[in-house]
Design a protein around this motif. Sequence first.
Motif, short mmCIF file in Angstrom:
data_model
loop_
_atom_site.label_atom_id
_atom_site.label_comp_id
_atom_site.label_asym_id
_atom_site.label_seq_id
_atom_site.Cartn_x
_atom_site.Cartn_y
_atom_site.Cartn_z
N SER A 46 58.94 20.65 4.01
CA SER A 46 57.75 19.81 3.87
C SER A 46 57.19 19.53 5.25
O SER A 46 57.83 19.76 6.27
N ASP A 47 55.98 18.97 5.28
CA ASP A 47 55.33 18.74 6.57
C ASP A 47 56.01 17.65 7.39
O ASP A 47 55.72 17.51 8.56
N VAL A 48 56.90 16.90 6.81
CA VAL A 48 57.63 15.89 7.58
C VAL A 48 59.13 16.15 7.51
O VAL A 48 59.93 15.24 7.62
N ASP A 49 59.51 17.40 7.33
CA ASP A 49 60.92 17.76 7.19
C ASP A 49 61.60 17.75 8.56
O ASP A 49 61.59 18.75 9.27
N LEU A 50 62.18 16.61 8.91
CA LEU A 50 62.84 16.49 10.20
C LEU A 50 64.06 17.39 10.29
O LEU A 50 64.43 17.83 11.38
N ALA A 51 64.68 17.70 9.17
CA ALA A 51 65.84 18.59 9.18
C ALA A 51 65.42 19.99 9.65
O ALA A 51 66.17 20.64 10.38
N GLU A 52 64.25 20.44 9.25
CA GLU A 52 63.76 21.75 9.69
C GLU A 52 63.49 21.75 11.19
O GLU A 52 63.83 22.69 11.90
N ILE A 53 62.89 20.68 11.69
CA ILE A 53 62.64 20.57 13.13
C ILE A 53 63.97 20.52 13.88
O ILE A 53 64.14 21.17 14.91
N ALA A 54 64.92 19.76 13.35
CA ALA A 54 66.24 19.68 13.98
C ALA A 54 66.92 21.04 13.98
O ALA A 54 67.58 21.43 14.96
N SER A 55 66.76 21.78 12.91
CA SER A 55 67.34 23.12 12.83
C SER A 55 66.72 24.04 13.87
O SER A 55 67.43 24.80 14.54
N LEU A 56 65.40 23.99 14.02
CA LEU A 56 64.74 24.79 15.04
C LEU A 56 65.24 24.42 16.44
O LEU A 56 65.49 25.28 17.27
N PHE A 57 65.40 23.13 16.67
CA PHE A 57 65.90 22.67 17.97
C PHE A 57 67.31 23.19 18.22
O PHE A 57 67.64 23.67 19.30
N ARG A 58 68.16 23.10 17.20
CA ARG A 58 69.53 23.60 17.33
C ARG A 58 69.53 25.09 17.63
O ARG A 58 70.24 25.57 18.52
N LEU A 59 68.72 25.85 16.90
CA LEU A 59 68.65 27.29 17.11
C LEU A 59 68.14 27.64 18.50
O LEU A 59 68.55 28.64 19.08
N ALA A 60 67.26 26.79 19.04
CA ALA A 60 66.68 27.06 20.35
C ALA A 60 67.61 26.66 21.49
O ALA A 60 67.45 27.16 22.61
N THR A 61 68.58 25.79 21.23
CA THR A 61 69.36 25.24 22.33
C THR A 61 70.86 25.49 22.25
O THR A 61 71.58 25.21 23.21
N GLN A 62 71.35 26.00 21.12
CA GLN A 62 72.79 26.18 20.96
C GLN A 62 73.10 27.59 20.49
O GLN A 62 72.27 28.25 19.87
N PRO A 63 74.33 28.05 20.78
CA PRO A 63 74.74 29.37 20.27
C PRO A 63 74.65 29.40 18.75
O PRO A 63 74.91 28.39 18.08
N THR A 64 74.26 30.54 18.22
CA THR A 64 74.07 30.65 16.78
C THR A 64 74.38 32.07 16.34
O THR A 64 74.63 32.95 17.14
N SER A 65 74.32 32.30 15.06
CA SER A 65 74.65 33.62 14.51
C SER A 65 73.50 34.60 14.71
O SER A 65 72.34 34.22 14.90
#
Length: 107
Positions: A46-65
């Motif tokens: 959704s347009d206010v989905d903070l979980a999606e923004i947090a996920s993007l931040f995690r993907l941009a800043t931490q090791p991932t698959s």
Amino acid sequence: NNNKSSAADRTVAISCFPQDTIGMTAFSPEDCISPSLTTLEENGASDVDLAEIASLFRLATQPTSREELTQVFELGYKNAEKWCRRELERQRQEEDKLRQEMRASFL
């Protein structure tokens, strides 16, 4: 001696975060390639989905698959394609406007 200018006519920003949610106001929307809230909605957020923004931040800043990185790359690729289509349309509209102004000036 070549007198070509080396300065860019335009700077385009690229961000993995939606421009309108992170307050990236130094660039106008037509000068920024980033996911839009509409793009996130198309992908189930959704347009206010903070979980999606947090996920993007995690993907941009931490090791991932590899799979997650591939998804981020593919989303970025889609965003760039959309930006290119919008940019072509914007340029066509500017050219049409210029042609109309030139025609009007000859009348």
